[in-house]
Design a protein around this motif. Structure first.
Motif, short mmCIF file in Angstrom:
data_model
loop_
_atom_site.label_atom_id
_atom_site.label_comp_id
_atom_site.label_asym_id
_atom_site.label_seq_id
_atom_site.Cartn_x
_atom_site.Cartn_y
_atom_site.Cartn_z
N GLY A 77 8.28 -1.72 -7.35
CA GLY A 77 9.59 -1.29 -6.90
C GLY A 77 9.54 -0.76 -5.48
N PRO A 78 10.67 -0.26 -4.98
CA PRO A 78 10.70 0.25 -3.60
C PRO A 78 9.84 1.49 -3.40
N ASN A 79 9.65 2.29 -4.44
CA ASN A 79 8.85 3.51 -4.37
C ASN A 79 7.70 3.44 -5.36
N CYS A 80 6.64 4.16 -5.06
CA CYS A 80 5.46 4.17 -5.92
C CYS A 80 5.78 4.81 -7.26
N GLY A 90 5.95 8.44 -6.05
CA GLY A 90 7.30 8.37 -5.53
C GLY A 90 7.41 8.09 -4.06
N HIS A 91 6.33 7.86 -3.36
CA HIS A 91 6.38 7.59 -1.93
C HIS A 91 6.63 6.10 -1.67
N ARG A 92 6.89 5.78 -0.41
CA ARG A 92 7.20 4.41 -0.02
C ARG A 92 5.91 3.59 0.12
N HIS A 93 6.12 2.27 0.30
CA HIS A 93 4.99 1.35 0.45
C HIS A 93 4.95 0.77 1.85
N ASN A 120 0.84 -1.19 0.00
CA ASN A 120 0.00 0.00 0.00
C ASN A 120 0.88 1.25 0.00
N CYS A 121 0.67 2.13 -0.97
CA CYS A 121 1.43 3.38 -1.06
C CYS A 121 0.91 4.36 -0.01
#
Length: 682
Positions: A428-431, A435-438, A395-396
């Protein structure tokens, strides 16, 4: 002679062991008013494991055994088989001082006024829905045994049509019933009706019965039952259950039990001792009872579970959720459906230990709780599919986009199935959108939440007999939405959260649904949330539609931060040109028919009641706090002594004259004080 036999049992049960009482009754003459077809069995649950003697007639409660009714007949003393007809049993139970009678469905329940927590009117919908589901389950099970089930008020079965053609909403399946009747004419020779004991019927257990209201309603409203066991670890509750069973004339069906619910189910793990239906409705989490429940339910049996610890399951305490259910909950817009999938994951995981697996029939999120109805089957080969039925969710935290990652993988190779580990992660590691994290949540159940055919049968029965339940209109609306949901699409988005992310006006629901349909995707509503959108469209398509909508309703870009999700999403040009022309199929049938889908709170302080005190009754402190913190905006507290002493905004800026004594409530008082000073000076 019946009265004499009952008195003999009551007075003997004070000091004699259960075995001696049983032997005394079995040696009694046949003309002592004991019915032979029901048999005689002493209620062993009324004796605690530590004490093998029955101390009182009502399992140690504060109700005296000498209390007689208006007709002079003592209480039942928990002996099954001594009950006379329902009319005699009802007349022989009088009200004790302070008791009140509450009527729900066909049941009339006695409640001591000192313990109001016994009855919760909020759960009437829960109990009505459970009676409807168990009735339909009994109809299916007993039809295999050649037994026909009769429900009062039910004439011809009605099928509610939710097709998009709009050609009628109800069709009577006369032809189908005639064909089935011709095929089973030689098989169905018996009929099961409500209120009567059927030897080949279902055995029902309510593990946490409290007053026994739910069990009494089962006995009075569900046909085809062999027995109903209403269990509670409280001595007062067990005594009240016995009185309510006698008061409603169902002592021949309902057995009161005072046992630990888990131990009672563990002792019923044998194939011949298992229950066909187990109902668990605890205060809070059902986690301590799930392991025993999946073992004590029969093959293909029905397991009904309620969870009211929604703060834990909805993401407020993910670590607590993991300790109870083996899954991390996420605080997201889809938290209510995720809660349903978490409890199903927990049930399937615990059942898999014993080579069993679950089949969800109906899973609903209602008011402040969730309720699931699952069938439990046994099969080592099918248990291997369990890993591929569970999934993790990414979930972003910025835009709310989510992706699922299955825990396992299975591939069909002819008659065989190949199992392997899943590949991932899917992102990937970022949305990729903001561009935010998950966040990582789960594992959770990723298969369908409902059996649509079974839900359709329950819906048809309720629609064809609306006078059976007090909440029939809400059941019809809820189940209609359930049948419209996309089965193979887990979780959902909400229209207001999508609009809030890009800081634009919220598009009308029908226009947004039409845009998804024009783009070739499927979309449905969800019973768990009013503004929910369940769709198989990827997040990129949703944000393209929102970009097209923003072009028609521009956002002031200069006010957006360059690191905000809205800025990054709107900086990309849409690859999908959305069409917002309203389509006819964008409006579902349940919405067209104006069914009761999302009921408003019918009264103040609507919600779960406070936990009962050890000695009975409600903790006044908890009850006051519950009333104080609900409906803050509607019913604001004007008494300054009840307000929290948090500092005001002026205190944070250093401009408040109150200093350390500053609170939210001092501003009106200060203005009033200054006004009084002006009047005195004049």
């Amino acid at each position: 002679m019946l009265v004499s036999a009952a008195r003999l049992v009551c007075f003997t049960a004070r000091r004699a062991p259960v075995s001696s009482v049983r032997n005394a009754i079995l040696k009694a003459p046949s003309g002592a008013g004991v019915t032979s077809h029901r048999g005689l069995r002493i209620m062993d649950p009324f004796t605690t494991p530590k004490d093998s003697h029955v101390t009182t007639a009502v399992c140690g409660s504060d109700v005296k055994p000498e209390v007689a009714t208006d007709a002079g007949t003592p209480l039942d003393c928990g002996v099954k088989g001594l009950s006379s007809s329902p009319a005699e049993s009802n007349q022989g139970t009088g009200l004790l001082p302070g008791e009140t009678v509450v009527k729900e469905g066909k049941a009339a329940i006695l409640f001591p006024s000192a313990n109001e927590v016994f009855y919760n009117p909020v759960q009437e919908f829960n109990r009505d829905l459970t009676c409807a589901v168990i009735t339909e389950y009994a109809r299916e099970q007993l039809s295999k045994r050649g037994v026909r089930v009769l429900v009062p008020g039910e004439k011809e079965r009605v099928v509610v049509s939710l097709s998009d053609d709009g050609q009628g909403t109800e069709e009577q399946e006369k032809d189908g019933q005639q064909e089935d009747g011709e095929q089973k004419a030689g098989q169905e020779t018996e009929t099961a009706v409500v209120g009567e004991r059927y030897e080949r019927g279902l055995r029902v257990l309510e593990g946490l019965a409290a007053s026994g209201l739910r069990s009494v309603r089962f006995a009075l409203e569900v046909p085809g039952l062999q027995s109903v066991t209403a269990n509670d670890c409280s001595a007062r509750a067990a005594a009240l259950i016995a009185r309510n069973a006698q008061y409603n004339g169902v002592s021949h069906l309902l057995q009161a039990s005072q046992r630990d619910a888990s131990m009672l189910m563990y002792e019923a793990r044998g194939r011949k001792e298992r229950y066909d239906v187990i109902d668990l409705d605890p205060y809070g989490s059902p986690a301590p009872f799930l392991d025993a429940a999946v073992q004590a339910v029969s093959e293909g049996g029905l397991l009904c579970v309620t969870c009211t610890d929604m703060a834990v399951m909805a993401g407020n305490s993910g670590e607590t959720c993991y300790s109870k259910y083996g899954s991390i909950s996420i605080k997201a817009k889809y938290c209510h459906e995720m809660a349903l999938r978490i409890i199903l994951h927990s049930l399937d995981q615990r059942a898999g230990v014993y080579q069993r697996y679950i089949e969800p029939l109906l899973s609903v999120s209602v008011d402040f709780y969730i309720r699931v109805f699952v069938r439990v089957h046994t099969g080592q080969a099918m248990v291997k599919n369990s890993a591929s039925k569970q999934a993790l969710v990414y979930n972003c935290v910025g835009c709310g986009s989510f992706h699922l990652q299955r825990m396992g993988k299975r591939i069909s190779q002819g008659k065989h199935m190949k199992y392997s580990a899943a590949t991932g992660p899917p992102i990937g590691p970022n949305c990729e959108h903001c561009g935010h994290r998950h966040q990582l949540g789960g594992p959770m159940w990723a298969e369908p939440l409902h059996n649509t055919q079974f839900v359709q049968k329950v819906l048809s029965a309720v629609s064809g007999n609306p006078s059976r339940f007090g909440t029939s209109r809400r059941i019809e609306g809820m189940l209609s939405m359930v049948t419209e949901e996309l089965e193979d699409v887990p979780l959902y988005y909400t229209l207001d959260s999508l609009s809030s992310t890009v800081h634009c006006n919220t598009p009308p629901l029908l226009q947004f649904r039409s845009a998804l349909l024009h783009a070739g995707f499927r979309v449905s509503l969800s019973h768990a949330c009013k503004n929910a959108l369940k769709t198989d469209a990827p997040p990129s398509a949703l944000w393209d539609i929102m970009r097209c909508w923003e072009k028609k309703n521009p956002v002031k870009r200069e006010r957006l931060s360059e690191t905000s999700p809205a800025f990054r999403i709107l900086s990309t040009e849409p690859t999908l040109q959305a069409c917002f022309e309203v389509r006819e199929d964008a409006n579902p049938q349940s919405r067209r028919r104006h069914l009761v889908r999302f009921q408003e709170n019918p009264q103040a302080n609507w919600g779960p009641k406070a936990r009962a005190k050890a000695g009975g009754g409600i903790s006044t402190e908890l009850e006051d706090r519950r009333k104080q913190y609900q409906n803050k905006r509607k019913n604001q507290i004007t008494d300054a002594s009840q307000l929290k002493s948090y500092p005001c905004k002026k205190f944070r800026k250093g401009t408040c004259s109150r200093g350390e004594e500053c609170s939210y409530s001092h501003e009106p008082q200060q203005e009033a004080g200054e006004g009084e000073k002006v009047e005195k000076m004049e």
